[in-house]
Scaffold this active site. Structure first.
Site, PDB file in Angstrom:
ATOM      1  CB  CYS A  51      -0.912  -0.005   1.235  1.00 43.99           C
ATOM      2  SG  CYS A  51      -1.673   1.605   1.554  1.00 43.99           S
ATOM      3  CB  CYS A  54       1.125   1.371   4.674  1.00 47.95           C
ATOM      4  SG  CYS A  54      -0.415   0.480   5.006  1.00 47.95           S
ATOM      5  CG  HIS A 113      -3.990  -1.050   4.789  1.00 45.25           C
ATOM      6  ND1 HIS A 113      -3.633  -0.234   3.739  1.00 45.25           N
ATOM      7  CD2 HIS A 113      -4.679  -2.084   4.236  1.00 45.25           C
ATOM      8  CE1 HIS A 113      -4.095  -0.754   2.592  1.00 45.25           C
ATOM      9  NE2 HIS A 113      -4.728  -1.880   2.868  1.00 45.25           N
ATOM     10  CG  ASN A 153     -13.750  10.276  -3.878  1.00 45.88           C
ATOM     11  OD1 ASN A 153     -14.779  10.914  -3.740  1.00 45.88           O
ATOM     12  ND2 ASN A 153     -12.795  10.631  -4.726  1.00 45.88           N
ATOM     13  CB  SER A 161      -7.511   3.667  -6.736  1.00 47.93           C
ATOM     14  OG  SER A 161      -6.943   4.897  -6.402  1.00 47.93           O
ATOM     15  CG  HIS A 164      -4.017   3.524   4.189  1.00 51.93           C
ATOM     16  ND1 HIS A 164      -3.033   2.739   4.741  1.00 51.93           N
ATOM     17  CD2 HIS A 164      -4.130   4.612   4.989  1.00 51.93           C
ATOM     18  CE1 HIS A 164      -2.554   3.341   5.828  1.00 51.93           C
ATOM     19  NE2 HIS A 164      -3.211   4.486   5.992  1.00 51.93           N
ATOM     20  CG  HIS A 166      -6.891   7.972   1.133  1.00 48.68           C
ATOM     21  ND1 HIS A 166      -7.330   6.697   0.830  1.00 48.68           N
ATOM     22  CD2 HIS A 166      -6.927   8.657  -0.045  1.00 48.68           C
ATOM     23  CE1 HIS A 166      -7.600   6.610  -0.457  1.00 48.68           C
ATOM     24  NE2 HIS A 166      -7.365   7.785  -1.029  1.00 48.68           N
ATOM     25  CD  GLN A 168      -8.110  12.647  -3.770  1.00 48.68           C
ATOM     26  OE1 GLN A 168      -7.566  13.488  -4.469  1.00 48.68           O
ATOM     27  NE2 GLN A 168      -8.750  11.611  -4.276  1.00 48.68           N
TER      28      GLN A 168
HETATM   29  O1  G1P Z   1      -7.306  10.873  -6.961  1.00 46.43           O
HETATM   30  P1  G1P Z   1      -7.965   9.516  -6.963  1.00 46.43           P
HETATM   31  O2  G1P Z   1      -8.439   9.068  -5.618  1.00 46.43           O
HETATM   32  O3  G1P Z   1      -7.140   8.474  -7.659  1.00 46.43           O
HETATM   33  O4  G1P Z   1      -9.252   9.729  -7.909  1.00 46.43           O
HETATM   34  C1  G1P Z   1     -10.578   9.738  -7.510  1.00 46.43           C
HETATM   35  O5  G1P Z   1     -10.972  11.000  -6.977  1.00 46.43           O
HETATM   36  C2  G1P Z   1     -10.864  12.110  -7.869  1.00 46.43           C
HETATM   37  C3  G1P Z   1     -11.423  13.335  -7.181  1.00 46.43           C
HETATM   38  O6  G1P Z   1     -12.780  13.200  -6.822  1.00 46.43           O
HETATM   39  C4  G1P Z   1     -11.575  11.853  -9.189  1.00 46.43           C
HETATM   40  O7  G1P Z   1     -11.217  12.870 -10.111  1.00 46.43           O
HETATM   41  C5  G1P Z   1     -11.210  10.504  -9.809  1.00 46.43           C
HETATM   42  O8  G1P Z   1     -12.029  10.260 -10.935  1.00 46.43           O
HETATM   43  C6  G1P Z   1     -11.403   9.406  -8.743  1.00 46.43           C
HETATM   44  O9  G1P Z   1     -11.034   8.158  -9.272  1.00 46.43           O
END
Ligand code: G1P
Ligand code: G1P
Lengths: 347, 347
Positions: A51, A54, A113, A153, A161, A164, A166, A168
């Site tokens: 990961c 991590c 994780h 997300n 993806s 873990h 997290h 943004q």
């Molecule tokens: O940056 P990550 O987690 O790979 O990406 C994810 O969040 C982003 C922000 O919402 C989006 O633009 C991507 O389509 C999504 O896959």
């Protein structure tokens, strides 16, 4: 009274964006033969050597994470926004574009994780809030950064993806579209009434008590009257605070508590690690005063019928109106009635 | 010239909705470790005894389909909108709702269970357009129906629960949100210039020739400058027609041809039956004249990198701005260069 539309198709107004949504309460009987999703795995190791989030592991950009013990943030290795992009604007007939610059960061909620917010302790969640506060303040103070979008997300179905824990942060120069809509309505109401629209809305919701899911000393979690997603919710501070930087110490704890309680309820709906996108809308960091702002955190979760069947916002929803089947009141009823203990910890 | 932002993050304006989108052309290098989708199956029988859309079969509501040979429509057995809902409006403090009524129909494109638009003949597609015309006219003439939304959800990933080639129509009393946004901008432009904004936009795109994918006698398919989805496209008649009811016979054939050509290109991008939601925006059926309207059909397809990896419109996109990685020009370049023959029929 608020239930006069309980059985019939109707539209409801989102007072923050000014947009309408279509509600079809009679449509829940529809059988489902379409696509199903994989239910989320919950059995993860505390440390995963492969990961890139991590502690101590190598990231995709080649850097190594420190051996962090508290929430940890770094600049996204694949930032969609970049700092110091040359300021330009382009207009050619009916084509309009303008440069944009910003900073994208990743916020690891925990070194562990295997965790998610509902499984973290209140004080661990409070540490995440502290880091959000620091980032909002620091990014907001960067020259040319006028908006800081904190979000998470959660779950593969929401484009995440890596399991873990997290979130943004995308901070940028221009006020983004969705926030722009809200600003207009917050301002108009403030100018007319000298109160924030969310202060008055919250007062009304507490009085009606039809869409409240959890309430504690300083915070309320509810399903907004105009919710689009089946189990969409909103967390609101009782005090009108323009941004998370203004939270008192005890408000921060209240916020952490309600985050834990609400995400436990989510997981308990279908006994699964509930996917969602969550985001905090707060005052722009443009240096101006924003008395009209009342920060709020929204959860947009896609699941509708089970851990594997989601609501699709497609065709009609894309071309015409967002549409929902269960009413906000039904969803609130369900969530309210669920246990406050996480299903995985019930005997 | 239109490419000055080819490498840098920027925002583009959707002149129809008035909304901005974020473009991050440098971000395509991002590796993908997240969720993948099942590639669409293409091997279907011509008749499926268990399909509720095939001729002569029983539907979910208990009725039987006729032994239809041409495109066939019927009222949706699980309509989200219902006719003759009592007209009411509700206002209580900051809660606003109003009743809505309408009619939902399903349109089977072909009796043949195994087909999709790109695999149908031009004259078979023209028959679908004829049925759309009939429905637009008849539904639009119903008392209290002011808007007719024709759309197709294709593929399980787009919430379609049955591969039998079909679309839907949701006709309703109120002008839906998304159309409402467009009406404002179409009107303003019309009043100022005495021309439809899409007439002028199309003229400019044909001149620049950077985003055109297919052009024939009466129609153009292009990637709009402000496209949100990776391979989003728009089909436009060259003549300003407020709705599909106004197509001449030869325009109808041109429309069928470009529909076939464009959907073949889609399938050829990743050699798969390409999922999308498509919809036609046209003049309201409110009995008024709509000289500002220029009907157009848009395709919102989710795939980004392969038949199994889609673009997620989540977190940032939900809370801030729609965001895309490849530019409209790159996407157009790709689609333009693809074969005009369907991959499944190439030797
Ligand atoms: O940056 P990550 O987690 O790979 O990406 C994810 O969040 C982003 C922000 O919402 C989006 O633009 C991507 O389509 C999504 O896959
Ligand atoms: O009516 P269907 O095809 O079962 O349903 C599909 O299209 C509808 C209209 O876009 C959506 O509301 C549903 O979420 C989707 O699953």
């Amino acid at each position: 009274m608020t239930n006069s539309f309980n059985d019939n198709p109707h539209r409801r107004l989102n007072i923050l964006t000014g947009e309408w949504i279509l509600v079809s309460p009679h449509r829940t009987k529809r059988p489902w033969q379409g696509k199903t999703e994989k239910s989320a795995t919950t059995d993860l190791p505390v440390y995963d050597p492969s990961c890139y989030l991590c502690p101590t592991n190598e990231r995709m950009g080649g850097e190594f994470n420190p051996s962090y013990e508290k929430p940890y943030s770094f600049v996204n290795d694949f930032s969609a926004l970049l700092p110091n992009v040359k300021e330009e604007s382009y207009k050619n007939g009916l084509l309009y574009a303008e440069s944009e610059s910003g900073i994208c960061k990743v916020v690891c909620f925990s070194p562990n994780h295997s965790l998610t917010l509902p499984l973290m302790s209140v004080s661990e969640i409070a540490d995440v809030i502290s880091l959000w506060q620091k980032e909002y303040k620091e990014l907001g103070a960067v020259d040319g950064i006028n908006h800081v979008q904190i979000f998470e997300n959660k779950g593969g179905i929401m484009g995440c993806s890596n399991p873990h824990p997290h979130g943004q942060i995308w901070a940028q120069n221009k006020i983004p579209q969705e926030v722009h809509k809200k600003i207009g309505n917050l301002q108009t109401y403030w100018e007319k009434h000298g109160r924030s629209i969310l202060e008055d809305y919250l007062e009304q919701e507490l009085q009606l008590d039809e869409r409240i899911i959890v309430e504690n000393e300083h915070f309320v979690a509810l399903i907004p009257y105009w919710a689009v997603w089946p189990y969409e919710t909103m967390i609101l501070p009782k005090r009108k605070l323009a941004h998370i930087g203004l939270l008192s110490e005890s408000e921060k704890i209240s916020y952490a508590e309600i985050l834990k309680q609400l995400t436990i309820k989510y997981d308990n709906i279908f006994n699964t690690s509930f996917p969602y996108s969550a985001g905090i809308h707060q005052a722009p960091t443009d240096g101006k005063d924003h008395p009209e702002w009342h920060f709020h955190m929204s959860f947009y979760p896609p699941l509708l019928r089970s851990a594997t069947v989601k609501k699709f916002m497609v065709g009609y929803e894309m071309f015409a109106n967002p549409q929902r089947d269960i009413t906000a009141e039904q969803a609130a009823e369900t969530m309210k009635s669920l246990s406050n203990e996480h299903f995985s910890q019930l005997g």
